[in-house]
Motif scaffolding. Structure first.
Motif, PDB file in Angstrom:
ATOM      1  N   THR A  92       0.814  -1.213   0.000  1.00 30.67           N
ATOM      2  CA  THR A  92       0.000   0.000   0.000  1.00 30.67           C
ATOM      3  C   THR A  92       0.849   1.265   0.000  1.00 30.67           C
ATOM      4  N   LYS A  93       2.137   1.109  -0.023  1.00 32.51           N
ATOM      5  CA  LYS A  93       2.985   2.289   0.121  1.00 32.51           C
ATOM      6  C   LYS A  93       3.783   2.561  -1.135  1.00 32.51           C
ATOM      7  N   SER A  94       4.255   3.801  -1.234  1.00 29.87           N
ATOM      8  CA  SER A  94       5.092   4.142  -2.384  1.00 29.87           C
ATOM      9  C   SER A  94       6.561   3.898  -2.064  1.00 29.87           C
ATOM     10  N   TRP A  95       6.810   3.349  -0.906  1.00 26.37           N
ATOM     11  CA  TRP A  95       8.208   3.065  -0.561  1.00 26.37           C
ATOM     12  C   TRP A  95       8.790   2.046  -1.525  1.00 26.37           C
ATOM     13  N   LYS A  96      10.107   2.168  -1.687  1.00 22.98           N
ATOM     14  CA  LYS A  96      10.810   1.209  -2.540  1.00 22.98           C
ATOM     15  C   LYS A  96      10.951  -0.128  -1.805  1.00 22.98           C
ATOM     16  N   LYS A  97      11.385  -1.120  -2.536  1.00 26.44           N
ATOM     17  CA  LYS A  97      11.643  -2.426  -1.929  1.00 26.44           C
ATOM     18  C   LYS A  97      12.817  -2.277  -0.942  1.00 26.44           C
ATOM     19  N   MET A  98      12.697  -2.918   0.181  1.00 30.82           N
ATOM     20  CA  MET A  98      13.728  -2.786   1.218  1.00 30.82           C
ATOM     21  C   MET A  98      15.098  -3.266   0.711  1.00 30.82           C
ATOM     22  N   ILE A  99      16.154  -2.559   1.127  1.00 29.26           N
ATOM     23  CA  ILE A  99      17.507  -3.032   0.807  1.00 29.26           C
ATOM     24  C   ILE A  99      18.240  -3.384   2.103  1.00 29.26           C
ATOM     25  N   SER A 100      19.167  -4.328   1.985  1.00 28.24           N
ATOM     26  CA  SER A 100      19.942  -4.785   3.147  1.00 28.24           C
ATOM     27  C   SER A 100      21.351  -4.226   3.085  1.00 28.24           C
ATOM     28  N   ILE A 101      21.768  -3.667   4.191  1.00 31.85           N
ATOM     29  CA  ILE A 101      23.091  -3.029   4.263  1.00 31.85           C
ATOM     30  C   ILE A 101      23.871  -3.657   5.415  1.00 31.85           C
ATOM     31  N   GLY A 125      17.629   7.824   0.798  1.00 34.61           N
ATOM     32  CA  GLY A 125      16.417   8.560   0.446  1.00 34.61           C
ATOM     33  C   GLY A 125      15.245   8.271   1.362  1.00 34.61           C
ATOM     34  N   PRO A 126      14.275   9.187   1.402  1.00 31.95           N
ATOM     35  CA  PRO A 126      13.170   9.109   2.355  1.00 31.95           C
ATOM     36  C   PRO A 126      12.100   8.073   1.981  1.00 31.95           C
ATOM     37  N   ASP A 127      12.281   7.421   0.816  1.00 33.78           N
ATOM     38  CA  ASP A 127      11.317   6.379   0.417  1.00 33.78           C
ATOM     39  C   ASP A 127      11.975   5.009   0.350  1.00 33.78           C
ATOM     40  N   GLN A 128      13.149   4.903   1.003  1.00 36.59           N
ATOM     41  CA  GLN A 128      13.903   3.655   0.895  1.00 36.59           C
ATOM     42  C   GLN A 128      14.024   2.965   2.256  1.00 36.59           C
ATOM     43  N   PRO A 129      13.142   1.984   2.536  1.00 37.96           N
ATOM     44  CA  PRO A 129      13.304   1.241   3.784  1.00 37.96           C
ATOM     45  C   PRO A 129      14.583   0.412   3.764  1.00 37.96           C
ATOM     46  N   ILE A 130      15.194   0.268   4.917  1.00 37.62           N
ATOM     47  CA  ILE A 130      16.461  -0.483   4.958  1.00 37.62           C
ATOM     48  C   ILE A 130      16.474  -1.504   6.088  1.00 37.62           C
ATOM     49  N   ALA A 131      17.289  -2.526   5.874  1.00 43.77           N
ATOM     50  CA  ALA A 131      17.614  -3.492   6.926  1.00 43.77           C
ATOM     51  C   ALA A 131      19.098  -3.331   7.221  1.00 43.77           C
ATOM     52  N   LEU A 132      19.440  -3.222   8.493  1.00 44.20           N
ATOM     53  CA  LEU A 132      20.855  -3.115   8.867  1.00 44.20           C
ATOM     54  C   LEU A 132      21.345  -4.444   9.420  1.00 44.20           C
ATOM     55  N   LYS A 133      22.455  -4.904   8.912  1.00 46.87           N
ATOM     56  CA  LYS A 133      23.068  -6.169   9.348  1.00 46.87           C
ATOM     57  C   LYS A 133      24.417  -5.813   9.967  1.00 46.87           C
ATOM     58  N   LEU A 134      24.485  -5.893  11.256  1.00 48.02           N
ATOM     59  CA  LEU A 134      25.663  -5.381  11.965  1.00 48.02           C
ATOM     60  C   LEU A 134      26.615  -6.508  12.330  1.00 48.02           C
TER      61      LEU A 134
END
Ligand SMILES: NC(=O)C1=CN([C@@H]2O[C@H](COP(=O)(O)OP(=O)(O)OC[C@H]3O[C@@H](n4cnc5c(N)ncnc54)[C@H](OP(=O)(O)O)[C@@H]3O)[C@@H](O)[C@H]2O)C=CC1
Ligand SMILES: O=C([O-])CC(=O)C(=O)O
Length: 442
Positions: A92-101, A125-134
């Protein structure tokens, strides 16, 4: 156990407790490797993913397994229990597909600045959800938990997952970006050859892990020093990933050079463009005032003190890190994090017309006559797709050529020192009469 949609990214957080706000979708969990250290037994197969969701009636998190069976909350460990499912929302959102960093050395000084910039949306960017892998180590696992807790408390809507672990083969799984910051600092009396060996082993292992489990087009930025040779080791151990995808961070040097030129010319630093750093991230690096511009004019036309350019300017950039250590008592962390942000943004945004940026990249096919099979800082442009091209029309005069050759010789010598880590035979380490220094060494 209902999950509902976020209304707007701004007003929501995965960690707000108000029942009206619990319409969230994010995930924060330990990799399997660490869960056993921190959590009671989960009665699950090692491969099954355990997570917890926040209930809508403001109760504490309740654990759930992938198969949907409910576990009791005591099986979760504090903040790591909170897991949200992004998928319904994504539709339902205009966010991009999540990326993993992935970020190594994630409990270190640089990461302490960088992670919060990444999570805020300021980088991708403000429409880019992210996953952080520490990625950390046994030394840092407690600190990594602290980092994850601070990330939680920052309520970043775009931060959808946080994993922490010590096994690069787990942490690097499917990552699209790997920011390799963790490395042993050179201590007093330590030979550069020893540092090359110790840190080289870290980057050989991480290269192998990236090769095995990361996204095939992962972009890798090596920050840990000596970063050029570490990047070379890393790419040599990752033959399935294009060598072009590996970078050594020299953007901090570019930023430092711009600052010095702006100061001397009495202009704000946004007026300085086309700044190349050639070579190694060390005191042999060459900040190129021949091709740089101020207000669109050649630097030499604006700054007529050419002796200063050749000596004072060049040395001030080469040794800026060391001066900062004298003042601060530790190496640049905040400005390094900013320069990592700049380096990434230069790859994910189109380069402004006529300008370029510096990054340490693989030399094969370079048009400047620099030895092949090195990681060398050169001028690049990007279309904003994560890739780059070398800039071809730069002038190299005798002054530059001589200095570039010195940095090239240094990198060739470093490469010989790590031959055992690049699969090129027996290492032979002769770094010459002067043991060259990192910018941070004095
Ligand atoms: N390219 C550039 O422009 C710059 C590069 N740097 C380099 O970035 C790196 C990180 O700097 P910074 O974040 O300030 O450093 P910190 O000392 O704060 O953190 C470094 C991290 O490296 C990890 N590490 C990996 N192996 C070792 C080891 N054998 N001994 C000790 N620590 C190890 C540690 O994490 P863990 O225990 O989790 O593995 C530690 O948290 C350094 O190599 C530094 O020289 C710094 C500034 C500029
Ligand atoms: O030597 C260090 O760790 C710091 C460094 O690279 C720099 O400041 O450029």
């Amino acid at each position: 156990m209902a999950m509902a949609e976020l209304s707007t990214p701004k007003t929501t957080s995965p960690f707000l407790n108000s029942s009206s706000q619990l319409r969230l979708s994010s995930k924060l969990h330990l990799s399997n490797q660490f869960r056993h250290l921190l959590l009671p037994p989960l009665h699950a197969t090692p491969t099954s993913k355990i997570s917890c969701s926040v209930s809508q009636n403001n109760q504490a998190p309740v654990a759930v397994q992938d198969n949907g069976s409910v576990k009791t909350k005591k099986e979760c460990y504090g903040v790591f229990c909170l897991t949200y499912d992004l998928k319904a929302e994504e539709e339902t959102k205009s966010w991009k597909k999540m990326i993993s960093i992935a970020v190594s050395g994630a409990a270190g000084m640089i990461s302490n600045h960088l992670l919060f910039k990444l999570a805020s949306g300021a980088v991708f960017g403000p429409d880019q959800p992210i996953a952080l892998k520490l990625l950390g180590s046994e030394r840092s696992i407690q600190a990594l938990e602290g980092v994850a807790m601070e990330l939680e408390d920052s309520l970043f809507p775009l931060l959808r997952e946080v994993d922490i672990g010590t096994d690069p083969y787990e942490v690097f799984q499917d990552v699209e970006w790997a920011l390799l910051i963790g490395a042993k600092p050179r201590g007093p009396g330590m030979e550069r050859a020893a540092l090359l060996d110790i840190n080289g082993q870290i980057f050989a292992e991480q290269g192998k892990a990236l090769n095995a489990v990361a996204s095939p087009n992962v972009k890798v930025l090596v920050v840990g020093n000596p970063c050029n040779t570490n990047a070379l080791i890393c790419l040599k151990n990752a033959p399935n990933i294009p060598a072009k995808n590996f970078h050594a961070l020299t953007r901090l040097d570019e930023n430092r050079a711009k600052c010095q030129l702006a100061l001397k010319a009495g202009v704000f630093y946004d007026k300085v463009s086309n700044m190349t750093i050639w070579g190694n991230h060390s005191t042999t690096q060459v900040p190129d005032f021949l091709n740089a511009r101020i207000n669109g004019l050649p630097v030499k036309e604006v700054i007529t003190d050419h002796k200063w350019l050749e000596e004072g300017f060049t040395e001030s950039v080469q040794k800026r890190g060391g001066l900062l250590i004298q003042k601060w008592g530790r190496s640049s962390a905040a400005s390094t994090a900013v320069s990592i942000v700049d380096a990434i943004k230069s790859l994910v945004n189109p380069t402004p017309e006529g300008d370029w940026f510096s990054t340490g990249v693989y030399t094969n096919g370079n048009p400047y006559g620099i030895a092949e099979d090195l990681v060398f800082s050169m001028p690049c442009r990007s279309k904003g797709d994560g890739d780059y091209e070398l800039v071809k029309d730069v002038e190299i005069d005798d002054y530059l050529r001589k200095r570039i050759a010195k940095s090239e010789a240094e990198l060739l010598a470093e490469k010989q020192c790590v031959a055992h880590l690049t699969g090129e035979g027996i290492a032979f380490c002769d770094l010459g009469p002067v043991d060259t220094m990192l910018p941070g060494e004095v």
